[in-house]
Design a protein around this motif. Structure first.
Motif, short mmCIF file in Angstrom:
data_model
loop_
_atom_site.label_atom_id
_atom_site.label_comp_id
_atom_site.label_asym_id
_atom_site.label_seq_id
_atom_site.Cartn_x
_atom_site.Cartn_y
_atom_site.Cartn_z
N VAL A 1 0.85 -1.19 0.00
CA VAL A 1 0.00 0.00 0.00
C VAL A 1 0.89 1.24 0.00
N ALA A 2 1.93 1.23 0.82
CA ALA A 2 2.84 2.36 0.89
C ALA A 2 3.48 2.63 -0.47
N GLN A 3 3.91 1.59 -1.13
CA GLN A 3 4.54 1.74 -2.44
C GLN A 3 3.55 2.32 -3.45
N ALA A 4 2.31 1.85 -3.43
CA ALA A 4 1.30 2.35 -4.35
C ALA A 4 1.02 3.84 -4.13
N LEU A 5 1.20 4.31 -2.88
CA LEU A 5 0.98 5.71 -2.56
C LEU A 5 2.24 6.56 -2.71
N GLY A 6 3.34 5.91 -3.09
CA GLY A 6 4.57 6.64 -3.32
C GLY A 6 5.43 6.85 -2.08
N HIS A 7 5.19 6.06 -1.03
CA HIS A 7 6.00 6.16 0.18
C HIS A 7 7.11 5.12 0.13
N THR A 8 8.22 5.43 0.77
CA THR A 8 9.35 4.51 0.73
C THR A 8 9.29 3.43 1.81
N SER A 9 8.47 3.62 2.82
CA SER A 9 8.34 2.59 3.85
C SER A 9 6.88 2.45 4.27
N SER A 10 6.62 1.39 5.00
CA SER A 10 5.24 1.12 5.43
C SER A 10 4.90 1.80 6.75
N SER A 11 5.84 2.51 7.34
CA SER A 11 5.58 3.10 8.65
C SER A 11 4.43 4.10 8.63
#
Length: 59
Positions: free
Chosen positions: A31-41
Motif C-alpha cells: 500500500v505504501a509503495q502504491a501511494l509513493g511512500h518509501t516505507s510502510s511506517s
C-alpha cells in the motif's frame, strides 16, 4: 472534545483501511509503495489512528 472526536475518526478510518487492505490481500509495504511512500511506517501509523490520511491518498 474536538480532539477526541478527531482521534476517534482517525481510528475508524485506520481500522477500515486495515480491513480493506487485508480483504484484498495487500501488505502495508505494498500500500505504501502504491501511494509513493518509501516505507510502510506511514501506513502503519494511519491504521493505528495516529496519523492523518489525506484525501489525495484515498483512491
Amino acid at each position: 472534545m474536538f480532539d477526541e472526536e478527531l482521534e476517534n475518526i482517525r481510528r475508524e478510518i485506520g481500522a477500515r483501511l486495515r480491513a480493506r487492505r487485508k480483504e484484498v490481500g495487500l501488505r502495508q509495504c505494498e500500500v505504501a509503495q502504491a501511494l509513493g511512500h518509501t516505507s510502510s511506517s506511514r501506513i502503519n501509523q494511519i491504521e493505528l489512528g495516529r496519523m492523518r490520511l489525506y484525501a489525495e491518498e484515498l483512491p
